[in-house]
Structures are given as structure tokens and as C-alpha cells.
Design an enzyme around this catalytic site. Sequence first.
Site, PDB file in Angstrom:
ATOM      1  CB  THR A   1      72.463 -17.558  17.726  1.00 51.51           C
ATOM      2  OG1 THR A   1      71.425 -16.850  17.025  1.00 51.51           O
ATOM      3  CG2 THR A   1      73.807 -16.899  17.504  1.00 51.51           C
TER       4      THR A   1
ATOM      5  CG  ASP B   1      81.071 -16.563  16.485  1.00 56.29           C
ATOM      6  OD1 ASP B   1      80.788 -15.361  16.304  1.00 56.29           O
ATOM      7  OD2 ASP B   1      81.059 -17.119  17.593  1.00 56.29           O
TER       8      ASP B   1
ATOM      9  CG  LEU C   1      70.780  -8.074   7.520  1.00 54.85           C
ATOM     10  CD1 LEU C   1      71.173  -8.807   6.252  1.00 54.85           C
ATOM     11  CD2 LEU C   1      69.270  -7.928   7.594  1.00 54.85           C
TER      12      LEU C   1
ATOM     13  CB  THR D   1      67.719  -0.917  15.261  1.00 55.68           C
ATOM     14  OG1 THR D   1      66.515  -0.660  15.964  1.00 55.68           O
ATOM     15  CG2 THR D   1      68.883  -0.649  16.215  1.00 55.68           C
ATOM     16  CG  ASP D   2      63.333   2.367  15.241  1.00 62.18           C
ATOM     17  OD1 ASP D   2      63.773   1.384  15.872  1.00 62.18           O
ATOM     18  OD2 ASP D   2      62.110   2.578  15.090  1.00 62.18           O
TER      19      ASP D   2
ATOM     20  CE  LYS E   1      63.461 -10.207  18.744  1.00 64.34           C
ATOM     21  NZ  LYS E   1      64.168 -10.538  17.546  1.00 64.34           N
TER      22      LYS E   1
ATOM     23  CG  ASN F   1      53.446  -2.303  22.656  1.00 61.82           C
ATOM     24  OD1 ASN F   1      53.762  -2.163  21.474  1.00 61.82           O
ATOM     25  ND2 ASN F   1      54.333  -2.199  23.639  1.00 61.82           N
TER      26      ASN F   1
ATOM     27  CG  HIS G   1      59.058  -0.590  27.613  1.00 60.19           C
ATOM     28  ND1 HIS G   1      57.908  -1.300  27.883  1.00 60.19           N
ATOM     29  CD2 HIS G   1      59.209  -0.651  26.272  1.00 60.19           C
ATOM     30  CE1 HIS G   1      57.393  -1.749  26.764  1.00 60.19           C
ATOM     31  NE2 HIS G   1      58.165  -1.366  25.768  1.00 60.19           N
TER      32      HIS G   1
HETATM   33  P1  NAD Z   1      67.409 -12.345  14.202  1.00 64.37           P
HETATM   34  O1  NAD Z   1      67.726 -12.414  15.652  1.00 64.37           O
HETATM   35  O2  NAD Z   1      66.148 -12.969  13.715  1.00 64.37           O
HETATM   36  O3  NAD Z   1      68.601 -12.985  13.356  1.00 64.37           O
HETATM   37  C1  NAD Z   1      69.946 -12.735  13.654  1.00 64.37           C
HETATM   38  C2  NAD Z   1      70.796 -13.716  12.853  1.00 64.37           C
HETATM   39  O4  NAD Z   1      72.176 -13.422  13.133  1.00 64.37           O
HETATM   40  C3  NAD Z   1      70.565 -15.179  13.238  1.00 64.37           C
HETATM   41  O5  NAD Z   1      70.462 -15.974  12.085  1.00 64.37           O
HETATM   42  C4  NAD Z   1      71.797 -15.550  14.037  1.00 64.37           C
HETATM   43  O6  NAD Z   1      72.153 -16.919  13.964  1.00 64.37           O
HETATM   44  C5  NAD Z   1      72.853 -14.646  13.396  1.00 64.37           C
HETATM   45  N1  NAD Z   1      73.973 -14.381  14.314  1.00 64.37           N
HETATM   46  C6  NAD Z   1      73.895 -13.953  15.608  1.00 64.37           C
HETATM   47  N2  NAD Z   1      75.119 -13.887  16.152  1.00 64.37           N
HETATM   48  C7  NAD Z   1      76.006 -14.262  15.173  1.00 64.37           C
HETATM   49  C8  NAD Z   1      77.417 -14.394  15.124  1.00 64.37           C
HETATM   50  N3  NAD Z   1      78.174 -14.134  16.187  1.00 64.37           N
HETATM   51  N4  NAD Z   1      77.993 -14.796  13.970  1.00 64.37           N
HETATM   52  C9  NAD Z   1      77.217 -15.060  12.874  1.00 64.37           C
HETATM   53  N5  NAD Z   1      75.877 -14.978  12.870  1.00 64.37           N
HETATM   54  C10 NAD Z   1      75.264 -14.575  14.007  1.00 64.37           C
HETATM   55  O7  NAD Z   1      67.465 -10.802  13.839  1.00 64.37           O
HETATM   56  P2  NAD Z   1      66.530  -9.954  12.867  1.00 64.37           P
HETATM   57  O8  NAD Z   1      65.342  -9.516  13.626  1.00 64.37           O
HETATM   58  O9  NAD Z   1      66.389 -10.652  11.569  1.00 64.37           O
HETATM   59  O10 NAD Z   1      67.453  -8.651  12.668  1.00 64.37           O
HETATM   60  C11 NAD Z   1      68.486  -8.659  11.676  1.00 64.37           C
HETATM   61  C12 NAD Z   1      69.219  -7.331  11.729  1.00 64.37           C
HETATM   62  O11 NAD Z   1      68.316  -6.254  11.493  1.00 64.37           O
HETATM   63  C13 NAD Z   1      69.872  -7.047  13.089  1.00 64.37           C
HETATM   64  O12 NAD Z   1      71.108  -6.432  12.858  1.00 64.37           O
HETATM   65  C14 NAD Z   1      68.909  -6.088  13.763  1.00 64.37           C
HETATM   66  O13 NAD Z   1      69.595  -5.248  14.668  1.00 64.37           O
HETATM   67  C15 NAD Z   1      68.366  -5.322  12.577  1.00 64.37           C
HETATM   68  N6  NAD Z   1      67.007  -4.796  12.730  1.00 64.37           N
HETATM   69  C16 NAD Z   1      65.977  -5.603  13.133  1.00 64.37           C
HETATM   70  C17 NAD Z   1      64.682  -5.090  13.222  1.00 64.37           C
HETATM   71  C18 NAD Z   1      63.503  -5.956  13.639  1.00 64.37           C
HETATM   72  O14 NAD Z   1      62.402  -5.431  13.810  1.00 64.37           O
HETATM   73  N7  NAD Z   1      63.670  -7.269  13.781  1.00 64.37           N
HETATM   74  C19 NAD Z   1      64.461  -3.741  12.918  1.00 64.37           C
HETATM   75  C20 NAD Z   1      65.553  -2.934  12.530  1.00 64.37           C
HETATM   76  C21 NAD Z   1      66.805  -3.473  12.428  1.00 64.37           C
HETATM   77  O1  DAU Z   2      62.592  -0.841  16.473  1.00 66.54           O
HETATM   78  C1  DAU Z   2      63.349  -1.846  15.869  1.00 66.54           C
HETATM   79  C2  DAU Z   2      63.573  -2.978  16.859  1.00 66.54           C
HETATM   80  O2  DAU Z   2      62.321  -3.668  16.988  1.00 66.54           O
HETATM   81  C3  DAU Z   2      64.670  -3.927  16.421  1.00 66.54           C
HETATM   82  O3  DAU Z   2      65.890  -3.245  16.368  1.00 66.54           O
HETATM   83  C4  DAU Z   2      64.775  -5.113  17.387  1.00 66.54           C
HETATM   84  O4  DAU Z   2      65.733  -6.036  16.919  1.00 66.54           O
HETATM   85  C5  DAU Z   2      63.410  -5.797  17.451  1.00 66.54           C
HETATM   86  O5  DAU Z   2      63.437  -6.864  18.376  1.00 66.54           O
HETATM   87  C6  DAU Z   2      62.329  -4.792  17.838  1.00 66.54           C
HETATM   88  O6  DAU Z   2      62.506  -4.355  19.221  1.00 66.54           O
HETATM   89  P1  DAU Z   2      61.285  -4.183  20.241  1.00 66.54           P
HETATM   90  O7  DAU Z   2      61.791  -4.286  21.594  1.00 66.54           O
HETATM   91  O8  DAU Z   2      60.476  -2.969  19.881  1.00 66.54           O
HETATM   92  O9  DAU Z   2      60.410  -5.490  19.816  1.00 66.54           O
HETATM   93  P2  DAU Z   2      59.599  -6.547  20.710  1.00 66.54           P
HETATM   94  O10 DAU Z   2      58.809  -7.386  19.766  1.00 66.54           O
HETATM   95  O11 DAU Z   2      60.475  -7.230  21.696  1.00 66.54           O
HETATM   96  O12 DAU Z   2      58.594  -5.615  21.523  1.00 66.54           O
HETATM   97  C7  DAU Z   2      57.656  -4.764  20.857  1.00 66.54           C
HETATM   98  C8  DAU Z   2      56.911  -3.985  21.924  1.00 66.54           C
HETATM   99  O13 DAU Z   2      56.064  -4.900  22.654  1.00 66.54           O
HETATM  100  C9  DAU Z   2      57.806  -3.351  22.971  1.00 66.54           C
HETATM  101  O14 DAU Z   2      57.226  -2.120  23.389  1.00 66.54           O
HETATM  102  C10 DAU Z   2      57.794  -4.335  24.138  1.00 66.54           C
HETATM  103  C11 DAU Z   2      56.412  -4.952  24.051  1.00 66.54           C
HETATM  104  N1  DAU Z   2      56.280  -6.362  24.456  1.00 66.54           N
HETATM  105  C12 DAU Z   2      57.169  -7.266  23.958  1.00 66.54           C
HETATM  106  C13 DAU Z   2      57.069  -8.599  24.287  1.00 66.54           C
HETATM  107  C14 DAU Z   2      58.059  -9.615  23.764  1.00 66.54           C
HETATM  108  C15 DAU Z   2      55.232  -6.744  25.269  1.00 66.54           C
HETATM  109  O15 DAU Z   2      54.401  -5.930  25.704  1.00 66.54           O
HETATM  110  N2  DAU Z   2      55.129  -8.079  25.591  1.00 66.54           N
HETATM  111  C16 DAU Z   2      56.013  -9.022  25.147  1.00 66.54           C
HETATM  112  O16 DAU Z   2      55.868 -10.216  25.494  1.00 66.54           O
END
Ligand code: NAD
Ligand code: DAU
Length: 351
Positions: A37, A60, A82, A131-132, A196, A256, A291
Site C-alpha cells: 500500500t 493482499d 504486522l 497496539t495499546d 506520523k 505532544n 482524540h
Molecule cells: P505501516 O503502516 O508502516 O506498515 C503496514 C504494512 O502493511 C505496509 O507495508 C503495507 O503495505 C502492509 N499492508 C497494508 N495492507 C495490506 C494488505 N491488505 N495486505 C498485505 N499487506 C498490507 O505500519 P507500522 O506502523 O509498521 O505498524 C505495523 C503493525 O504494528 C500494525 O499492525 C500496527 O497496528 C502495529 N503497531 C504499530 C505501532 C506504531 O507505533 N507504528 C505501535 C503498536 C502496534
Molecule cells: O499507540 C500505538 C499507535 O501509535 C499505533 O497503534 C498506531 O499505528 C500509530 O500510528 C500511533 O498512533 P498515534 O495516533 O498515537 O500516532 P500519530 O503519530 O498519528 O500521533 C501521535 C500524537 O500526535 C497523537 O496524539 C496525535 C498527534 N498529532 C499527530 C499528527 C500526525 C499531532 O498533534 N499532529 C500531527 O500532525
Amino acid sequence: MKTIFITGGAGFIGSHVVRLFVNKYPDYNVVNLDVLTYAGNLENLTDIAHKSNYTFEKIDITDYEALKALFNKYLPDGVIHLAAESHVDRSITDPFVFVRTNVFGTCNLLHCAKELWKDNFAGKRFYHVSTDEVYGSLENDGTFFTEETKYQPHSPYSASKASSDHFVRAYHDTYGLPVVLSNCSNNYGSHHFPEKLIPLAINNIKNKKTVPVYGKGENVRDWLFVEDHVTAIDIIFHSGKDGETYNIGGNNEWKNIDLIRLLCSVMDRKLGRKDGMSAQLITFVIDRAGHDLRYAIDSSKLQNELGWKPSLQFEEGLEKTVEWYLANEKWVERVTSGEYQKYYEKQYNRR
Ligand code: NAD
Ligand code: DAU
């Protein structure tokens, strides 16, 4: 030779998991299942893509028949799942793709694993990386999410992840599928998609664009360096108990606005700007709908039972992250221009 499926291996966290498994376990056959994606980027894996124990499959996870064919082709012993739609803001504008990928996609994987392994579950494992956010939101009262906290998701993203967690447990409780789960707090580090908060802010500060802070910037997140999350995933995959859940977090809460101010001062120093210059880019914008106020993880179960602990102080991890983004301007440019999406066709000679 064990075969391990890693789904979502071209994304932010997934690419770090794939790198660790390919390098640390040369006797594992690591298969990366990803549909690529907007969040999937094979350039995240150029350093290990040539290795003989690594294979990429563009697939997919919502396509059950295609998935079943891959399970029958590779006969995996383990799945580390993941792949997901991961961005809360996108889930607010288009919830349905989150249901498709995060709920149906997870069910497809569970069912394929169950059908392949039948009742012979010895040595098999299905690991769901979650995720939390499934726990909802905390007040500013010093409490933490534990593994016993009841599920109370608020966003379409967290509702879809909560649902997928429930399906994983249902496959364990109903069919005996050997599963393990983890629920982690906010990750940061290299290869993070610049939608993010942290990578978006780094990119905007560098380009002297405004840094959008939602609401008053009072929301609190518990930040963990991505490589510490991956170390936990490795430990849980190999040593976690069947049917158990482990919370993963950095014990590192930041409002933040305080995080963004710290990041601005790091950027001023790294870019040779006058201290305080980047902070002028901070702009308060309309708040995210629904939020969540605060996330904070109690990871004592993982620390006490499996011996994991985070290795980096936040200031050190943030510094490393900024350095990576400044040293990898081309990666950021290709991601922001959309050029990275042509990488698969070029590299794999496919259209
Ligand atoms: P990301 O969005 O960076 O990556 C997601 C990946 O999944 C991408 O490579 C995308 O191409 C693939 N994908 C999406 N839809 C798909 C489909 N239908 N079939 C096959 N592949 C598909 O996500 P991330 O931030 O690396 O998070 C990975 C995992 O960890 C997720 O399950 C997320 O919920 C979890 N997680 C993320 C965080 C965080 O802070 N980023 C924290 C806790 C848990
Ligand atoms: O807690 C784990 C989660 O953390 C994961 O499961 C999600 O996949 C990951 O995207 C992340 O979620 P958040 O919503 O917490 O992350 P994000 O970086 O989008 O936002 C972090 C905080 O900052 C949130 O309180 C929203 C705020 N924010 C975010 C963006 C993108 C802003 O203030 N400005 C912004 O432009």
C-alpha cells in the site's frame, strides 16, 4: 530450516522485524508478505533483499485464495502478523479499508494457518502484533494499561485492531491455534512514514514548513524506539507462552507539545540554526476527532517473565532518528514524491 511468514514486512516496524530475523536467523526462511500500500516500501529492505534466506511475496491479505496458495507453497511454521492499515487519521476518513485489512485480513491469515496446521500444532506459532490503542484512553492520573485492562477502543483504527485481537484469541480458544499477542505503545525510529507525528515534524522543520499540533498539544503518548519493539517481538515469538498477551512500552511519556519543542531544539542544533528558530514553526490546529488523551504502558509482565527491557533513553533515540532522516534525504524525497512506489516494478521487473 524453519519457514516464517512476516506480514507487512515492507512497512515501518515490519521492515525492522524482517531485517532482524533475516540477519539473526540464517537458518530461517523468511517470507515477507506485503501488498505494498502507500505505507509499504521495499526500499526499506535494500540491505537484506539479496540474502538467500529472504523472499518477498506481493500479496493482499484480504484475498483468501491467494493467501491459501502461499500457505500451501511455503508450509510456514510461524506467522508474525504486522500487515495493517496503521494511521488513526486515515481511519477517521475511510474506516472501511481498516475493517477489510485489519479484521478480514487477520481472519484470513488465522484460517489459513488453522487449515494448514490442522490439529498438528507442535512447533507452530501465530503471533499478532497489536497496539495499546485497543485499551482506549487514560486520564492524567498516573495509571497504566496492563494486560488486564478492558478493551475500550475509540477510533475506527483501534476498533479494527481490537476486533482482530479478539479473533486471534477466538482461534486459540475455539480451535487450539497456538497464538501469542503483544500490544505496544507508539514507536519511532528510521523508515517511519512521514504522516506520523515525529517523521512529519522532522520533515516539516527541515523544510521550514509549519508543524501541526492537534488541539493544545496536551495529549500524552508513551514512545518506544522501534528496535526495542523488534527485540521484544523476537523474544515473545520465541519464548512467549501460548495464548498469552504481553504489553510493550518505553515507560517514556511525553505531552505532544513538549516532545515537539524538544525535537525543534534537536533540529536547531543539527541544522546549525539559532536555538528557538524551529519552534516558531509550531502551529496549533483543529483537534483529531475522538482524540485519546493519554497512553501509558505497564510492561512489567514482559520484563519480569521474559527478561526484556528497552535499551535506549528517549533523548538518545530521538537524536539517532533525526540523524537518520537527515542522512537519508533521498528516502524522504522518494516517499514524499511517490517515486518509491515504482521501486517494486523496477526491482522485480514486474508491472
Ligand atoms: P505501516 O503502516 O508502516 O506498515 C503496514 C504494512 O502493511 C505496509 O507495508 C503495507 O503495505 C502492509 N499492508 C497494508 N495492507 C495490506 C494488505 N491488505 N495486505 C498485505 N499487506 C498490507 O505500519 P507500522 O506502523 O509498521 O505498524 C505495523 C503493525 O504494528 C500494525 O499492525 C500496527 O497496528 C502495529 N503497531 C504499530 C505501532 C506504531 O507505533 N507504528 C505501535 C503498536 C502496534
Ligand atoms: O499507540 C500505538 C499507535 O501509535 C499505533 O497503534 C498506531 O499505528 C500509530 O500510528 C500511533 O498512533 P498515534 O495516533 O498515537 O500516532 P500519530 O503519530 O498519528 O500521533 C501521535 C500524537 O500526535 C497523537 O496524539 C496525535 C498527534 N498529532 C499527530 C499528527 C500526525 C499531532 O498533534 N499532529 C500531527 O500532525
